[in-house]
Design an enzyme around this catalytic site. Structure first.
Site, PDB file in Angstrom:
ATOM      1  N   ASP A 145       1.694 -14.701   1.172  1.00  0.00           N
ATOM      2  CA  ASP A 145       0.486 -15.187   1.772  1.00  0.00           C
ATOM      3  C   ASP A 145      -0.338 -14.268   2.099  1.00  0.00           C
ATOM      4  OD1 ASP A 145       2.257 -14.335   3.611  1.00  0.00           O
ATOM      5  OD2 ASP A 145       1.760 -15.727   5.289  1.00  0.00           O
ATOM      6  N   HIS A 182       6.512  -5.127   7.986  1.00  0.00           N
ATOM      7  CA  HIS A 182       7.525  -6.256   7.612  1.00  0.00           C
ATOM      8  C   HIS A 182       7.646  -6.263   6.348  1.00  0.00           C
ATOM      9  CE1 HIS A 182       6.959  -7.042  12.058  1.00  0.00           C
ATOM     10  NE2 HIS A 182       5.831  -7.116  11.860  1.00  0.00           N
TER      11      HIS A 182
END
Length: 326
Positions: A16, A250
């Site tokens: 995303d 991340h």
């Protein structure tokens, strides 16, 4: 071919994009150990349609548009209609790339196939060879498993960025953002096969890039300046909410785990996801040594590999190297 002479591993990234997603995708494009087959898109950091446009932008930048397919995926969670999707524009900017004003893709388009269908077709075309890196809510992966319930026995590995196992969440005290985005999908996927690894906040929040390190990337290699530019909004989010002059890596940490799983400490255990209530999205791992008397909801689940330790300096170095290589 990889530097060792071995065939590169086939890779699909479910994503995303997203600032740190962009880092992970560009790392993959600059890593000879993997051959990027495709990108599947889903909601999270941005709505799904914008995630697709961002994936196309990144492939154009990497010169990979001709050979790497983009397949648009789910726009809503499995419980669409009862949940409202959480879009993290306050973290990544309204365009997902720190509001730097990038032009639209020049002419590339998404394929005329859904993300779930693309995943099923690709894994079945190359059984045992495809690694899937999931960087977003797991809706597409869950839908692919609904199309082919045996899919988890056919992929080489599924590497998931998500969860907070023995630390607090980043959406609320219980939950990490990707799992919170579709906890029902996450519980389904984490129960489908032992062929998966999970990296949560336990390790990704230990992998950080300082503002000074980010500045040093500017003008270096293929992607250093682009990463610097799109990361300023993301860096300011970390300054405001975490009171640190650095940002969490991340998604690129998860990509590092695809390339170098030996840089992480893994523990095997069954995982369940809370799907409702105040702890919705919480990941609970059965890490017990002795077990429990009587049956419980973890007993029949596969043992998956969860990252609980990381050699963070080496991981951050690997990320910098791949993003600034020529």
């Amino acid at each position: 071919m990889s530097d060792s002479g071995e065939q590169p591993r086939l890779l699909i990234i479910d994503t995303d994009p997203g600032v740190d997603d962009a880092m992970a995708i560009l790392m993959a494009a600059n890593s000879p150990e993997v051959q990027l087959l495709g990108i599947t898109t889903v909601y999270g950091n941005v709505p799904t349609a914008l995630a697709t446009q961002n994936a196309l932008r990144l492939l154009e930048m990497a010169g990979l548009c001709g050979g790497v397919m983009v397949a648009q995926g789910a726009a809503r969670s499995l419980k669409a209609g009862t949940d409202v999707e959480r879009i993290a524009d306050f973290v990544h900017g309204a365009d997902g790339f720190g509001d730097v004003g990038l032009p639209p893709p020049r002419g590339s388009h998404a394929a005329d196939v859904s993300a779930a269908e693309f995943l099923v077709r690709s894994v079945n075309a190359h059984p045992g060879r495809v690694t899937i890196l999931a960087l977003a809510p797991l809706t597409n992966i869950a839908q692919a498993l609904m199309l082919d319930p045996d899919l988890g026995d056919k992929w080489a590995e599924l590497v998931i960025l998500g969860g907070a196992f023995f630390t607090g969440g980043n959406v609320n005290p219980a939950a990490e953002a990707n799992i919170f985005g579709d906890p029902d999908a996450a519980d389904l996927v984490l129960g489908c096969t032992p062929r998966l690894r999970v990296l949560g906040l336990d390790v990704t929040q230990r992998c950080r890039m300082t503002a000074e390190e980010l500045q040093a990337m500017r003008g270096v290699g293929k992607y250093g300046s682009f990463v610097y530019d799109i990361s300023q909004f993301y860096l300011n989010f970390h300054r405001k909410w975490y009171d640190m002059d650095a940002l969490y890596l991340h998604d690129p940490t998860a990509m590092a785990a695809v390339l170098r799983p030996d840089l992480f400490e893994w523990r095997a255990g069954a995982v369940r996801v809370a799907c409702e209530g105040v702890t919705k999205g919480q990941t609970v791992m059965d890490a017990s040594v002795r077990g429990f008397h009587g049956h419980n909801g973890w007993a029949d689940r596969p043992q998956v590999q969860v990252a609980l330790g990381v050699q963070q300096q080496q991981v951050v170095q690997l990320i910098r190297e791949r993003l600034t290589a020529t």
